[in-house]
Scaffold this motif. Structure first.
Motif, PDB file in Angstrom:
ATOM      1  N   ARG A   1       0.940  -1.371   0.069  1.00  0.00           N
ATOM      2  CA  ARG A   1       0.093   0.160   0.095  1.00  0.00           C
ATOM      3  C   ARG A   1       0.906   1.189   0.009  1.00  0.00           C
ATOM      4  NH1 ARG A   1      -5.283   1.608   0.902  1.00  0.00           N
ATOM      5  NH2 ARG A   1      -5.392   3.600   0.383  1.00  0.00           N
ATOM      6  N   LEU A   2       2.067   1.338   0.794  1.00  0.00           N
ATOM      7  CA  LEU A   2       2.685   2.542   0.729  1.00  0.00           C
ATOM      8  C   LEU A   2       3.452   2.886  -0.457  1.00  0.00           C
ATOM      9  CD1 LEU A   2       4.137   4.632   2.407  1.00  0.00           C
ATOM     10  CD2 LEU A   2       5.984   3.069   3.075  1.00  0.00           C
ATOM     11  N   THR A   3       3.631   1.711  -1.183  1.00  0.00           N
ATOM     12  CA  THR A   3       4.314   1.971  -2.614  1.00  0.00           C
ATOM     13  C   THR A   3       3.330   2.303  -3.540  1.00  0.00           C
ATOM     14  OG1 THR A   3       4.515  -0.410  -3.079  1.00  0.00           O
ATOM     15  CG2 THR A   3       6.523   0.766  -2.262  1.00  0.00           C
TER      16      THR A   3
ATOM     17  N   ARG B   1       4.405   0.772 -11.932  1.00  0.00           N
ATOM     18  CA  ARG B   1       5.235  -0.144 -11.192  1.00  0.00           C
ATOM     19  C   ARG B   1       6.723   0.238 -11.307  1.00  0.00           C
ATOM     20  NH1 ARG B   1       9.323  -1.632  -9.755  1.00  0.00           N
ATOM     21  NH2 ARG B   1      10.315  -3.755  -9.442  1.00  0.00           N
ATOM     22  N   LYS B   2       6.993   0.882 -12.586  1.00  0.00           N
ATOM     23  CA  LYS B   2       8.473   1.519 -12.777  1.00  0.00           C
ATOM     24  C   LYS B   2       8.909   2.561 -12.123  1.00  0.00           C
ATOM     25  CE  LYS B   2       9.342  -1.569 -16.807  1.00  0.00           C
ATOM     26  NZ  LYS B   2      10.788  -2.297 -17.127  1.00  0.00           N
ATOM     27  N   ALA B   3       7.810   3.466 -11.793  1.00  0.00           N
ATOM     28  CA  ALA B   3       7.899   4.587 -11.043  1.00  0.00           C
ATOM     29  C   ALA B   3       8.161   4.388  -9.398  1.00  0.00           C
ATOM     30  CB  ALA B   3       6.863   5.538 -11.269  1.00  0.00           C
ATOM     31  N   ALA B   4       7.936   3.281  -9.043  1.00  0.00           N
ATOM     32  CA  ALA B   4       7.890   2.950  -7.348  1.00  0.00           C
ATOM     33  C   ALA B   4       8.999   3.455  -6.684  1.00  0.00           C
ATOM     34  CB  ALA B   4       7.668   1.672  -7.202  1.00  0.00           C
ATOM     35  N   PHE B   5      10.350   3.360  -7.253  1.00  0.00           N
ATOM     36  CA  PHE B   5      11.265   3.727  -6.378  1.00  0.00           C
ATOM     37  C   PHE B   5      11.814   5.337  -6.422  1.00  0.00           C
ATOM     38  CE2 PHE B   5      14.574  -0.253  -7.213  1.00  0.00           C
ATOM     39  CZ  PHE B   5      13.617  -0.897  -6.712  1.00  0.00           C
ATOM     40  N   ALA B   6      11.357   6.042  -7.422  1.00  0.00           N
ATOM     41  CA  ALA B   6      11.336   7.489  -7.558  1.00  0.00           C
ATOM     42  C   ALA B   6      10.405   7.941  -6.739  1.00  0.00           C
ATOM     43  CB  ALA B   6      11.654   7.830  -9.153  1.00  0.00           C
ATOM     44  N   ALA B   7       9.108   7.572  -7.029  1.00  0.00           N
ATOM     45  CA  ALA B   7       7.980   8.091  -6.288  1.00  0.00           C
ATOM     46  C   ALA B   7       7.959   8.011  -4.769  1.00  0.00           C
ATOM     47  CB  ALA B   7       6.719   6.997  -6.708  1.00  0.00           C
ATOM     48  N   MET B   8       8.577   7.387  -4.333  1.00  0.00           N
ATOM     49  CA  MET B   8       8.794   7.501  -2.769  1.00  0.00           C
ATOM     50  C   MET B   8       9.237   8.502  -2.225  1.00  0.00           C
ATOM     51  SD  MET B   8       7.979   4.503  -1.663  1.00  0.00           S
ATOM     52  CE  MET B   8       8.363   4.587   0.009  1.00  0.00           C
TER      53      MET B   8
ATOM     54  N   GLY C   1       8.254   0.554   2.714  1.00  0.00           N
ATOM     55  CA  GLY C   1       7.658   0.043   1.264  1.00  0.00           C
ATOM     56  C   GLY C   1       8.053  -1.103   0.840  1.00  0.00           C
ATOM     57  N   ASN C   2       7.393  -2.014   0.247  1.00  0.00           N
ATOM     58  CA  ASN C   2       7.756  -3.124  -0.438  1.00  0.00           C
ATOM     59  C   ASN C   2       7.147  -3.184  -1.672  1.00  0.00           C
ATOM     60  OD1 ASN C   2       9.213  -5.134   1.771  1.00  0.00           O
ATOM     61  ND2 ASN C   2       7.419  -4.378   2.841  1.00  0.00           N
TER      62      ASN C   2
ATOM     63  N   LEU D   1      12.076  -0.486   0.610  1.00  0.00           N
ATOM     64  CA  LEU D   1      12.105   0.821   0.455  1.00  0.00           C
ATOM     65  C   LEU D   1      11.952   1.411   2.050  1.00  0.00           C
ATOM     66  CD1 LEU D   1      10.013   1.340  -2.499  1.00  0.00           C
ATOM     67  CD2 LEU D   1      12.438   1.858  -2.647  1.00  0.00           C
ATOM     68  N   ILE D   2      13.093   1.751   2.663  1.00  0.00           N
ATOM     69  CA  ILE D   2      13.419   2.065   4.113  1.00  0.00           C
ATOM     70  C   ILE D   2      13.115   3.675   4.127  1.00  0.00           C
ATOM     71  CG2 ILE D   2      14.596   2.197   6.424  1.00  0.00           C
ATOM     72  CD1 ILE D   2      15.469  -0.194   3.918  1.00  0.00           C
ATOM     73  N   CYS D   3      11.991   4.204   4.769  1.00  0.00           N
ATOM     74  CA  CYS D   3      11.726   5.855   4.972  1.00  0.00           C
ATOM     75  C   CYS D   3      12.414   6.483   5.702  1.00  0.00           C
ATOM     76  CB  CYS D   3      10.401   6.150   4.694  1.00  0.00           C
ATOM     77  SG  CYS D   3       9.409   5.416   3.478  1.00  0.00           S
ATOM     78  N   TYR D   4      13.394   7.476   5.694  1.00  0.00           N
ATOM     79  CA  TYR D   4      13.757   8.260   6.811  1.00  0.00           C
ATOM     80  C   TYR D   4      14.041   9.839   6.473  1.00  0.00           C
ATOM     81  CZ  TYR D   4      18.169   8.159   4.117  1.00  0.00           C
ATOM     82  OH  TYR D   4      19.132   8.406   3.445  1.00  0.00           O
ATOM     83  N   ASP D   5      14.556  10.547   7.371  1.00  0.00           N
ATOM     84  CA  ASP D   5      14.628  11.737   7.213  1.00  0.00           C
ATOM     85  C   ASP D   5      16.210  12.344   7.813  1.00  0.00           C
ATOM     86  OD1 ASP D   5      14.595  14.647   7.056  1.00  0.00           O
ATOM     87  OD2 ASP D   5      12.666  14.943   8.075  1.00  0.00           O
ATOM     88  N   GLU D   6      17.015  12.391   6.585  1.00  0.00           N
ATOM     89  CA  GLU D   6      18.163  12.759   7.140  1.00  0.00           C
ATOM     90  C   GLU D   6      18.564  13.928   7.826  1.00  0.00           C
ATOM     91  OE1 GLU D   6      20.690  12.956   3.637  1.00  0.00           O
ATOM     92  OE2 GLU D   6      19.490  15.079   2.957  1.00  0.00           O
TER      93      GLU D   6
END
Length: 482
Positions: free
Chosen positions: A253-255, A320-327, A365-366, A378-383
Motif C-alpha cells: 500500500r505504501l508504494t 510499477r516502474k516509477a515506484a522507487f523514484a515515487a517514494m 515500502g515493499n 524501501l526504508i523511509c527516513y529523514d536525514e
C-alpha cells in the motif's frame, strides 16, 4: 595526484573532457545511492574506446585508481568514486554501432541507454529483453557491470543471458575481445566472469547483445488484494499451475500510494497489487491467462483489471516502474535495498519485515519481483533528523540478514558495490572469498580498477588472497597470531 599525470591525461582525451573543478565534480560524487559519497580527484569523459584505453594505460603507469561510471543510476555504490582517483564517465560512448536483425544481434557502446535499444529495433519487430525500472536512463555498460534484470527476468533471465560478447580494456590498458557472435566460443567463459563483475575486472567499451522477436500476444493483469499475504498466495498458485509468466510484480500500500501521487496509474487502493503479464503464442497466452484470472479470484482479489490495449498496459507498468523514484512523494529520503529469498519463504520474510517496521519506527515500502523472490524494500527516513540515516542503514542490514536466514542472497540485481560488501562474509566463507579475490587479482594485480567494491575489508591492511602469510615480526618471534 600530480600535475604531470593530469596534463598527460588531458592530452589523451578530447578538449574539455577532463574535469577538475570541484564544483563540476560534485555531479559525480555518488551514484543513485546518494548516502555514499566521495569526490574523485578528476573525471574524464572519453568519446572513444581508444580514449578509454589511453586513460586506463596512464592510470596503470602512474598507479592511480580509477572507477568506470555509466549514467549513475546504480543503487549499490558500485560507481562510487575513489578520492584522489580518476572517474571514467562513459556516457559519451553512446552509439548504436550495428543492428543485425537476421541474426538477432545489436552492437552498442556502453553509454547507450537500455530503452534506446528497444526503441531503435521495435519498428523491425524486435526488442531487448532486460528491463530494469531505470531502463529509460540506465546504460548498457552499467547493466553489464551489475548483471541487471528487471520485471521480465523471471521468464527471460538477466543481462548475462543476453550478452554475446564484449570489447573491454583491462586495468593494464590492454584491449581484449571476450565472447562473440557464436553461441559457445571455445576457451574459458571469461564473458560469464565479466558480466556482473561490477567494474572490478575491466572497462567495457563495446557490447554485442541478443535481440528477441516481439511475441505474438501480450496480456497484462492488475489485481488488488487485501494484503501482501493474499497476493503471495496467488503467486504461488500461478507458479504451481506450471505457468511461467513474463512478469509477476507486487507492490504494497505504501508504494501504491507513492506511485499514485507521482504518476497517477489509477491503481486500486488495496493492501497490495499484483501485476501479472503473459506473452507468447496467442492461443497459449489466452488459455493460461484465464487460469491466472481464476487463481487471482480464488486467492481473494477484490479487483481485477485487464489491460485492453497498449495504453492501459503502459499505464500499469508506468506505476510499477516509477515506484522507487515515487517514494520521494511520501518520504524526504529513502534507502533502497535489494535481496532475494526463495519464493516459498516470501510470506515469512515479509512478516519479519513488517515486525521490523513496527520495532524500528521507520516506514518500509515493499515492491518486488514476486516470481523469483527478489525483494526491494524501501526504508523511509529523514536525514535532517540526527541518526536516522544510520538507523535506516541498520534496518536495511537486518533485512538482508532475513534474506540470508531464509537461504537467499544479499543481492538480486543491484549488485554488492560499496554498500553491501560488509555482508559478503555472511554468505561466503574465507576460501570462497579468496577464490573470488584471486580471479580479480588475475585481471587487476595492481588493484586499481574500482577498488573498495564487492569484497569486505581484508582481515589485515594490505592482505592479499590465499593462504595465511606470517608477518616478518611474527616470523622473528616478536609477535604472535591469536
Amino acid at each position: 595526484m600530480n600535475n604531470r599525470f593530469l596534463d598527460r591525461l588531458a592530452a589523451a582525451v578530447s578538449p574539455g573532457a577532463l574535469l577538475r573543478d570541484p564544483v563540476e565534480l560534485l555531479t559525480y560524487e555518488s551514484d543513485a545511492l546518494v548516502h555514499l559519497r566521495a569526490t574523485p580527484g578528476a573525471a574524464v569523459l572519453p568519446r572513444s574506446a581508444a580514449e578509454v584505453q589511453a586513460v586506463v594505460r596512464l592510470c596503470h603507469e602512474h598507479h592511480v585508481p580509477f572507477v568506470a561510471r555509466g549514467h549513475g543510476t546504480g543503487l549499490s555504490g558500485g560507481a562510487l568514486p575513489v578520492a584522489d582517483g580518476i572517474l571514467i564517465v562513459l556516457s559519451r560512448l553512446n552509439r548504436i554501432l550495428d543492428i543485425d536483425i537476421p541474426n538477432l544481434r545489436v552492437t552498442v557502446e556502453p553509454g547507450v541507454t537500455n530503452a534506446e535499444i528497444t526503441r531503435q529495433v521495435a519498428p523491425l519487430g524486435c526488442y531487448y529483453a532486460p528491463d530494469p525500472s531505470s531502463q529509460s536512463v540506465c546504460s548498457i555498460g552499467g547493466n553489464i557491470a551489475e548483471n541487471s534484470g528487471g520485471a521480465h527476468c523471471l521468464k527471460y533471465g538477466f543481462t548475462v543471458h543476453h550478452v554475446l560478447g564484449v570489447e573491454a580494456v583491462l586495468p593494464t590498458g590492454d584491449m581484449i575481445q571476450v565472447g562473440g557472435a557464436v553461441l559457445d566460443p571455445p576457451g574459458l567463459d571469461l564473458l560469464g566472469v565479466m558480466v556482473g563483475s561490477e567494474g572490478t575486472l575491466a572497462v567495457v567499451t563495446k557490447a554485442t547483445l541478443r535481440l528477441l522477436r516481439r511475441p505474438e500476444a501480450v496480456l497484462t493483469l492488475l489485481a488488488g488484494f487485501g494484503s501482501i499475504d493474499e497476493a503471495g498466495e496467488a503467486v504461488s498458485a500461478i507458479i504451481g499451475h506450471g505457468i511461467v509468466p513474463a512478469a509477476v510484480e507486487m507492490m504494497d500500500r505504501l508504494t501504491i500510494d507513492a506511485a499514485e501521487a507521482a504518476v497517477h496509474p489509477d491503481f486500486p487502493k488495496t493492501g497490495a497489487v499484483l501485476i501479472v503479464e503473459l506473452d507468447g503464442p496467442q492461443d497459449e497466452v489466452h488459455e493460461l491467462f484465464a487460469i491466472v484470472e481464476r487463481v487471482c479470484h480464488a486467492s481473494g482479489a477484490s479487483t481485477i483489471e485487464i489491460a485492453r490495449d497498449a495504453a492501459a498496459r503502459d499505464r500499469i507498468w508506468r506505476g510499477r516502474k516509477a515506484a522507487f523514484a515515487a517514494m520521494g512523494r511520501v518520504s524526504p529520503n529513502y534507502y533502497v535495498q535489494d535481496g532475494v529469498v526463495p519464493r516459498t519463504r516470501l510470506p515469512e520474510v515479509l512478516r519479519r519485515i513488517r515486525d521490523l517496521e513496527a520495532r524500528s519506527g521507520l516506514r518500509i515500502g515493499n515492491v518486488f519481483h514476486a516470481g523469483d523472490g527478489n525483494l526491494h524494500p524501501l526504508i523511509c527516513y529523514d536525514e535532517a533528523i540526527a541518526g536516522q540515516a544510520e538507523h535506516a542503514e541498520a534496518v536495511a542490514s537486518e533485512i538482508l540478514q532475513y534474506c540470508i536466514d531464509a537461504g537467499g542472497s544479499i543481492t538480486g540485481e543491484h549488485g554488492v558495490g560499496a554498500d553491501k560488501s560488509k555482508h559478503m562474509s555472511k554468505m561466503f566463507g574465507p576460501n570462497d572469498l579468496d577464490a573470488m579475490r584471486m580471479v580479480r587479482s588475475a585481471f587487476d594485480p595492481a588493484a586499481i580498477c574500482n577498488p573498495g567494491k564487492v569484497f569486505p575489508t581484508p582481515r589485515l591492511c594490505g592482505e592479499v588472497p590465499g593462504p595465511y602469510r606470517q608477518h616478518p615480526i611474527e616470523r622473528a618471534g616478536l609477535a604472535e597470531r591469536f
